[in-house]
Every structure is written in C-alpha cells, then in structure tokens.
Design a protein around this motif. Structure first.
Motif, PDB file in Angstrom:
ATOM      1  N   TYR A  62      49.594 -10.755  24.931  1.00 38.15           N
ATOM      2  CA  TYR A  62      50.269  -9.699  25.672  1.00 38.15           C
ATOM      3  C   TYR A  62      49.518  -9.195  26.892  1.00 38.15           C
ATOM      4  O   TYR A  62      50.087  -8.465  27.700  1.00 38.15           O
ATOM      5  N   SER A  63      48.254  -9.536  27.037  1.00 36.84           N
ATOM      6  CA  SER A  63      47.518  -9.122  28.226  1.00 36.84           C
ATOM      7  C   SER A  63      46.489 -10.189  28.567  1.00 36.84           C
ATOM      8  O   SER A  63      46.217 -11.084  27.767  1.00 36.84           O
ATOM      9  N   ASP A  64      45.923 -10.068  29.751  1.00 44.00           N
ATOM     10  CA  ASP A  64      44.874 -10.994  30.184  1.00 44.00           C
ATOM     11  C   ASP A  64      43.499 -10.373  30.000  1.00 44.00           C
ATOM     12  O   ASP A  64      42.528 -10.824  30.586  1.00 44.00           O
ATOM     13  N   HIS A  65      43.429  -9.339  29.177  1.00 47.08           N
ATOM     14  CA  HIS A  65      42.177  -8.613  28.995  1.00 47.08           C
ATOM     15  C   HIS A  65      41.373  -9.203  27.835  1.00 47.08           C
ATOM     16  O   HIS A  65      41.925  -9.452  26.769  1.00 47.08           O
ATOM     17  N   PRO A  66      40.065  -9.401  28.026  1.00 46.59           N
ATOM     18  CA  PRO A  66      39.195  -9.818  26.920  1.00 46.59           C
ATOM     19  C   PRO A  66      38.806  -8.587  26.102  1.00 46.59           C
ATOM     20  O   PRO A  66      37.992  -7.772  26.532  1.00 46.59           O
ATOM     21  N   TRP A  67      39.382  -8.430  24.935  1.00 53.93           N
ATOM     22  CA  TRP A  67      39.206  -7.237  24.108  1.00 53.93           C
ATOM     23  C   TRP A  67      37.914  -7.305  23.296  1.00 53.93           C
ATOM     24  O   TRP A  67      37.692  -8.275  22.581  1.00 53.93           O
ATOM     25  N   THR A  68      37.110  -6.267  23.411  1.00 50.42           N
ATOM     26  CA  THR A  68      35.921  -6.157  22.565  1.00 50.42           C
ATOM     27  C   THR A  68      36.315  -5.447  21.274  1.00 50.42           C
ATOM     28  O   THR A  68      37.356  -4.782  21.206  1.00 50.42           O
ATOM     29  N   LEU A  69      35.466  -5.545  20.268  1.00 47.81           N
ATOM     30  CA  LEU A  69      35.748  -4.872  19.006  1.00 47.81           C
ATOM     31  C   LEU A  69      35.823  -3.363  19.203  1.00 47.81           C
ATOM     32  O   LEU A  69      36.702  -2.706  18.639  1.00 47.81           O
ATOM     33  N   GLN A  70      34.951  -2.811  20.019  1.00 50.10           N
ATOM     34  CA  GLN A  70      34.977  -1.368  20.272  1.00 50.10           C
ATOM     35  C   GLN A  70      36.317  -0.944  20.877  1.00 50.10           C
ATOM     36  O   GLN A  70      36.903   0.061  20.478  1.00 50.10           O
ATOM     37  N   GLU A  71      36.832  -1.706  21.827  1.00 47.90           N
ATOM     38  CA  GLU A  71      38.120  -1.379  22.446  1.00 47.90           C
ATOM     39  C   GLU A  71      39.256  -1.491  21.433  1.00 47.90           C
ATOM     40  O   GLU A  71      40.166  -0.651  21.411  1.00 47.90           O
ATOM     41  N   ILE A  72      39.208  -2.511  20.602  1.00 45.60           N
ATOM     42  CA  ILE A  72      40.254  -2.710  19.599  1.00 45.60           C
ATOM     43  C   ILE A  72      40.255  -1.564  18.604  1.00 45.60           C
ATOM     44  O   ILE A  72      41.293  -0.962  18.325  1.00 45.60           O
ATOM     45  N   GLU A  73      39.078  -1.237  18.076  1.00 47.90           N
ATOM     46  CA  GLU A  73      38.988  -0.199  17.048  1.00 47.90           C
ATOM     47  C   GLU A  73      39.282   1.197  17.589  1.00 47.90           C
ATOM     48  O   GLU A  73      39.810   2.042  16.865  1.00 47.90           O
ATOM     49  N   SER A  74      38.978   1.442  18.855  1.00 43.79           N
ATOM     50  CA  SER A  74      39.219   2.770  19.423  1.00 43.79           C
ATOM     51  C   SER A  74      40.638   2.935  19.967  1.00 43.79           C
ATOM     52  O   SER A  74      41.031   4.028  20.360  1.00 43.79           O
ATOM     53  N   GLY A  75      41.397   1.844  20.004  1.00 42.66           N
ATOM     54  CA  GLY A  75      42.761   1.926  20.520  1.00 42.66           C
ATOM     55  C   GLY A  75      42.824   2.050  22.028  1.00 42.66           C
ATOM     56  O   GLY A  75      43.774   2.609  22.577  1.00 42.66           O
ATOM     57  N   THR A  76      41.828   1.527  22.716  1.00 43.67           N
ATOM     58  CA  THR A  76      41.778   1.568  24.175  1.00 43.67           C
ATOM     59  C   THR A  76      43.074   1.006  24.759  1.00 43.67           C
ATOM     60  O   THR A  76      43.599  -0.002  24.279  1.00 43.67           O
ATOM     61  N   VAL A  77      43.572   1.668  25.791  1.00 46.09           N
ATOM     62  CA  VAL A  77      44.781   1.225  26.487  1.00 46.09           C
ATOM     63  C   VAL A  77      44.366   0.667  27.846  1.00 46.09           C
ATOM     64  O   VAL A  77      43.705   1.347  28.633  1.00 46.09           O
ATOM     65  N   ILE A  78      44.756  -0.574  28.118  1.00 46.80           N
ATOM     66  CA  ILE A  78      44.468  -1.227  29.391  1.00 46.80           C
ATOM     67  C   ILE A  78      45.769  -1.833  29.889  1.00 46.80           C
ATOM     68  O   ILE A  78      46.427  -2.584  29.171  1.00 46.80           O
ATOM     69  N   GLY A  79      46.144  -1.467  31.103  1.00 45.78           N
ATOM     70  CA  GLY A  79      47.401  -1.958  31.650  1.00 45.78           C
ATOM     71  C   GLY A  79      48.604  -1.512  30.839  1.00 45.78           C
ATOM     72  O   GLY A  79      49.604  -2.205  30.767  1.00 45.78           O
TER      73      GLY A  79
END
Length: 138
Positions: free
Chosen positions: A104-121
């Motif tokens: 769904y995105s071209d972003h390389p997701w880190t574990l921290q971003e995944i677990e924190s629910g970071t929103v990108i684009g």
C-alpha cells in the motif's frame, strides 16, 4: 492476496531458525493457520525484485544500507483481515532491525513505526482499508 516483504537485519539462517521455532509444523514454505503464507524469496531464483519499480529498490537500498539479496515474503489471504497476524509476525522478524514493505505504500517501515502506528502519506503499515478508501475518492 496481499503481500508484505520483510528485510530483517539478521542473517538468512537466523531468520529461517526463527520461523522454524515459531512455526515448527509448517516449514519451507511456512504457514500461519492457513492464512499467512511465508517464504524466503531471493535473487538466485531469478524472480526477486522482478516486479519492483527501480525507485522502490532505491528506497529499500537507502533504508537498509545495501542491496539485499533475499527477503521474507508473506502473502496474506483475503479470507481474513490479517492485520493482527501480520503485525505479530513482522514484529518477530524485525526484532533486531530491518524494514518491511507492504502493498500500500513505498515506505520502508521500521518496527518502531509499525508498533507506534506512524502515519506516512496518510497510511499506516498494512493499512489496506484506508488505502482502498483513498482510491475510491480519486
């Protein structure tokens, strides 16, 4: 079928051992409850990166610091939501670092971003619902 590619920081043998430990009865390819299908994809097979846009590969290389020769490919059945399952499995695979890519995105997701629910684009990791809502708006 939805897909996630995981590029763990650890070695391939370490990743295989982790999958074997957590999914001992379903090996090579591995399966989680018949809903997640997990395999190692590599350049030796000749198929890896064949359908990736060169810009996506460049983003991956920048994120991990080298051109990876393999990844864990996880295909998620459309029969289930799969969000909780994919989050657990990706957390296991990225516990020592690395990144994951979803459909769904071209972003390389880190574990921290995944677990924190970071929103990108406008999207979170594996945010297929929002992705489809945004597609319907256009």
């Amino acid at each position: 079928m939805r897909s996630v590619f995981v590029f763990p920081a650890g070695g391939r043998a370490e990743t295989v051992a982790s999958l074997d430990q957590h999914l001992p009865q379903h090996r090579d390819p591995w399966s989680l409850d018949g809903n997640l299908y997990i395999d190692i994809d590599d350049e030796e097979s000749g198929q890896f990166f064949s359908d990736w846009d060169p810009d996506e590969v460049a983003v991956l290389v920048a994120a991990v610091g080298h051109h990876p020769g393999w990844a864990v490919q996880i295909d998620i059945s459309g029969r289930i939501d799969g969000t909780a399952e994919i989050h657990r499995l990706v957390a296991q695979l990225l516990q020592h670092g690395g990144v994951a890519f979803d459909d769904y995105s071209d972003h390389p997701w880190t574990l921290q971003e995944i677990e924190s629910g970071t929103v990108i684009g406008g999207l979170r990791f594996f945010d297929f619902r929002t992705y489809h809502e945004l597609q319907c708006e256009h």
